[in-house]
Enzyme design. Sequence first.
Site, PDB file in Angstrom:
ATOM      1  N   GLY A  13       0.808  -1.220   0.000  1.00  0.00           N
ATOM      2  CA  GLY A  13       0.000   0.000   0.000  1.00  0.00           C
ATOM      3  C   GLY A  13       0.837   1.263   0.000  1.00  0.00           C
ATOM      4  O   GLY A  13       2.070   1.231   0.000  1.00  0.00           O
ATOM      5  N   GLN A  14       0.152   2.391   0.010  1.00  0.00           N
ATOM      6  CA  GLN A  14       0.814   3.693   0.035  1.00  0.00           C
ATOM      7  C   GLN A  14       1.799   3.813   1.190  1.00  0.00           C
ATOM      8  O   GLN A  14       2.997   4.027   1.002  1.00  0.00           O
ATOM      9  CB  GLN A  14      -0.240   4.807   0.140  1.00  0.00           C
ATOM     10  CG  GLN A  14       0.347   6.185   0.440  1.00  0.00           C
ATOM     11  CD  GLN A  14      -0.703   7.229   0.749  1.00  0.00           C
ATOM     12  OE1 GLN A  14      -0.982   8.086  -0.059  1.00  0.00           O
ATOM     13  NE2 GLN A  14      -1.285   7.175   1.951  1.00  0.00           N
ATOM     14  N   ASP A  64      -1.853 -13.683   5.614  1.00  0.00           N
ATOM     15  CA  ASP A  64      -3.132 -12.984   5.705  1.00  0.00           C
ATOM     16  C   ASP A  64      -3.413 -12.707   7.175  1.00  0.00           C
ATOM     17  O   ASP A  64      -3.334 -13.623   8.008  1.00  0.00           O
ATOM     18  CB  ASP A  64      -4.240 -13.841   5.097  1.00  0.00           C
ATOM     19  CG  ASP A  64      -5.501 -13.039   4.811  1.00  0.00           C
ATOM     20  OD1 ASP A  64      -5.885 -12.220   5.675  1.00  0.00           O
ATOM     21  OD2 ASP A  64      -6.092 -13.221   3.738  1.00  0.00           O
ATOM     22  N   LEU A  65      -3.753 -11.476   7.497  1.00  0.00           N
ATOM     23  CA  LEU A  65      -3.977 -11.113   8.896  1.00  0.00           C
ATOM     24  C   LEU A  65      -5.079 -11.931   9.558  1.00  0.00           C
ATOM     25  O   LEU A  65      -5.040 -12.153  10.772  1.00  0.00           O
ATOM     26  CB  LEU A  65      -4.327  -9.621   9.009  1.00  0.00           C
ATOM     27  CG  LEU A  65      -3.204  -8.615   8.780  1.00  0.00           C
ATOM     28  CD1 LEU A  65      -3.701  -7.213   9.083  1.00  0.00           C
ATOM     29  CD2 LEU A  65      -1.994  -8.935   9.644  1.00  0.00           C
ATOM     30  N   LEU A  86       0.223  -1.962   9.141  1.00  0.00           N
ATOM     31  CA  LEU A  86      -0.387  -0.968   8.262  1.00  0.00           C
ATOM     32  C   LEU A  86      -1.485  -1.571   7.391  1.00  0.00           C
ATOM     33  O   LEU A  86      -2.182  -0.836   6.687  1.00  0.00           O
ATOM     34  CB  LEU A  86       0.683  -0.338   7.355  1.00  0.00           C
ATOM     35  CG  LEU A  86       1.959   0.188   8.042  1.00  0.00           C
ATOM     36  CD1 LEU A  86       2.855   0.870   7.010  1.00  0.00           C
ATOM     37  CD2 LEU A  86       1.625   1.140   9.169  1.00  0.00           C
ATOM     38  N   TYR A 101     -16.084  -8.323   6.755  1.00  0.00           N
ATOM     39  CA  TYR A 101     -14.708  -8.440   6.251  1.00  0.00           C
ATOM     40  C   TYR A 101     -13.829  -7.337   6.842  1.00  0.00           C
ATOM     41  O   TYR A 101     -12.697  -7.593   7.265  1.00  0.00           O
ATOM     42  CB  TYR A 101     -14.710  -8.357   4.729  1.00  0.00           C
ATOM     43  CG  TYR A 101     -13.319  -8.328   4.131  1.00  0.00           C
ATOM     44  CD1 TYR A 101     -12.531  -9.475   4.100  1.00  0.00           C
ATOM     45  CD2 TYR A 101     -12.790  -7.149   3.607  1.00  0.00           C
ATOM     46  CE1 TYR A 101     -11.250  -9.448   3.574  1.00  0.00           C
ATOM     47  CE2 TYR A 101     -11.517  -7.108   3.074  1.00  0.00           C
ATOM     48  CZ  TYR A 101     -10.746  -8.254   3.056  1.00  0.00           C
ATOM     49  OH  TYR A 101      -9.472  -8.216   2.534  1.00  0.00           O
ATOM     50  N   THR A 133      -6.503   5.692  13.151  1.00  0.00           N
ATOM     51  CA  THR A 133      -7.114   6.621  12.197  1.00  0.00           C
ATOM     52  C   THR A 133      -7.902   7.733  12.881  1.00  0.00           C
ATOM     53  O   THR A 133      -8.494   7.519  13.947  1.00  0.00           O
ATOM     54  CB  THR A 133      -8.055   5.861  11.248  1.00  0.00           C
ATOM     55  OG1 THR A 133      -8.800   6.797  10.457  1.00  0.00           O
ATOM     56  CG2 THR A 133      -9.046   5.001  12.025  1.00  0.00           C
ATOM     57  N   GLU A 135     -10.622   8.730  11.877  1.00  0.00           N
ATOM     58  CA  GLU A 135     -12.035   8.368  11.782  1.00  0.00           C
ATOM     59  C   GLU A 135     -12.593   7.875  13.127  1.00  0.00           C
ATOM     60  O   GLU A 135     -13.809   7.810  13.312  1.00  0.00           O
ATOM     61  CB  GLU A 135     -12.249   7.298  10.715  1.00  0.00           C
ATOM     62  CG  GLU A 135     -12.031   7.783   9.292  1.00  0.00           C
ATOM     63  CD  GLU A 135     -13.179   8.628   8.744  1.00  0.00           C
ATOM     64  OE1 GLU A 135     -14.316   8.474   9.241  1.00  0.00           O
ATOM     65  OE2 GLU A 135     -12.935   9.425   7.833  1.00  0.00           O
ATOM     66  N   TYR A 157     -15.714   0.814   9.461  1.00  0.00           N
ATOM     67  CA  TYR A 157     -14.253   0.966   9.404  1.00  0.00           C
ATOM     68  C   TYR A 157     -13.727   1.553  10.709  1.00  0.00           C
ATOM     69  O   TYR A 157     -12.823   0.998  11.339  1.00  0.00           O
ATOM     70  CB  TYR A 157     -13.864   1.870   8.238  1.00  0.00           C
ATOM     71  CG  TYR A 157     -12.420   2.342   8.296  1.00  0.00           C
ATOM     72  CD1 TYR A 157     -11.375   1.473   8.014  1.00  0.00           C
ATOM     73  CD2 TYR A 157     -12.112   3.655   8.657  1.00  0.00           C
ATOM     74  CE1 TYR A 157     -10.052   1.898   8.080  1.00  0.00           C
ATOM     75  CE2 TYR A 157     -10.796   4.087   8.722  1.00  0.00           C
ATOM     76  CZ  TYR A 157      -9.773   3.210   8.430  1.00  0.00           C
ATOM     77  OH  TYR A 157      -8.471   3.628   8.510  1.00  0.00           O
ATOM     78  N   LYS A 161     -11.431  -0.190  13.726  1.00  0.00           N
ATOM     79  CA  LYS A 161     -10.162   0.423  14.124  1.00  0.00           C
ATOM     80  C   LYS A 161     -10.166   0.798  15.611  1.00  0.00           C
ATOM     81  O   LYS A 161      -9.098   0.854  16.249  1.00  0.00           O
ATOM     82  CB  LYS A 161      -9.894   1.662  13.270  1.00  0.00           C
ATOM     83  CG  LYS A 161      -9.359   1.356  11.877  1.00  0.00           C
ATOM     84  CD  LYS A 161      -7.932   0.821  11.947  1.00  0.00           C
ATOM     85  CE  LYS A 161      -7.242   0.825  10.630  1.00  0.00           C
ATOM     86  NZ  LYS A 161      -5.815   0.434  10.714  1.00  0.00           N
ATOM     87  N   HIS A 187      -3.666  11.372   5.077  1.00  0.00           N
ATOM     88  CA  HIS A 187      -2.340  11.555   4.483  1.00  0.00           C
ATOM     89  C   HIS A 187      -2.354  10.980   3.079  1.00  0.00           C
ATOM     90  O   HIS A 187      -2.778   9.857   2.860  1.00  0.00           O
ATOM     91  CB  HIS A 187      -1.251  10.916   5.346  1.00  0.00           C
ATOM     92  CG  HIS A 187      -1.555   9.527   5.789  1.00  0.00           C
ATOM     93  ND1 HIS A 187      -2.562   9.218   6.672  1.00  0.00           N
ATOM     94  CD2 HIS A 187      -0.998   8.345   5.440  1.00  0.00           C
ATOM     95  CE1 HIS A 187      -2.605   7.914   6.870  1.00  0.00           C
ATOM     96  NE2 HIS A 187      -1.675   7.352   6.117  1.00  0.00           N
TER      97      HIS A 187
END
Length: 358
Positions: A13-14, A64-65, A86, A101, A133, A135, A157, A161, A187
């Site tokens: 990812g980023q 896979d987590l 991450l 999921y 996050t 959020e 989400y 988190k 970000h």
Amino acid sequence: MNKKKALITGITGQDGSYLAEFLLNKNYIVHGIKRKSSSYNTERIDKIYENKKNKNKFFLHYGDLVDSGSILEIIKEIKPDEIYNLAAQSHVGVSFKLPNYTTQVNAIGTLNILDSIKKLKLEKKVKFYQASTSELFGQIQDRKQSERTKFYPKSPYASSKLFAYWITKNYRESYNMFASNGILFNHESPRRGETFVTRKITIGISRIINRLDNCLYLGNIYALRDWGHAKDYVEMCWKVLQYKKGDDFIIATEKQYSVKFFIEKCFQYLGIKISWKGKGLKEKGIIKRFDKKKYPNLKEKMVVVRIDKKYFRPNEVDNLIGNSTKAKKVLNWKPKTSIYKLIAEMMESDLKLFNKKN
């Protein structure tokens, strides 16, 4: 002296790609976990992997987590000094459609890593970083959100988190583990996923300029966000694990802009002035002024932005801005990239991308 070993989940990812580059420059040996379904989504790290200098310093592992067994085996094999979690299902809108999921990956996945560290008796060796996050704050309680602000998540989400945040804190306090949360505000970068609003804007405008589209369709353009550069933020992730103990930190610029502002400045970077007409779902962005020689396909009064209700979340978060005083004071960190430099970098990258395609 032995080199430090880091394990990064979400390395494709980023943030994972920027962090891998940062740690390699710090002379770390870097290991990354990628899902088999991500095998064809490695463009962000391909240059790292192909660089001969990284031959014995950069390694990828399938895992896979949500598969606790695979995570435990990878950690057992590597015995890393630092783990940066991450990986996530990080698209807020998607989380309303895939709540189960999202929870499995973001919440249970974090628990699987922490419990593997505990089961392997690596509590004294491994430092753990959890990417949290902004959020979490959702329905804001303070004008600027700090480490003391109450959480009020408004999406699956954010809720997933929130579990990850608290389980990290719980393992730190229960098992004397070096486990830290970095609460990252928005970000961005040219490596941002194409479905995220900032990248959707820079891609959309680039497509309009290159005659591939006529209009950009968006949702809530009045949402206010605290936007930084991902490259600056991964440095802060590293600093969090260099602190004397596990702790929680806000990572933010403390500056706030609307999605509408971001759109205007992206067009302005190209020398295009837009104006707005209408309200609500009927609001639209219209070209007011531009260089006709440079952009012969554009027209005055051409509608280039429209609002589409399908891009609104079921439960909107309208206003986020972080208070990163603690990080600045304790970790001597501050963001380096302004919103204007960020926009310039993202626009240049996507313009080049579509110029190549044409």
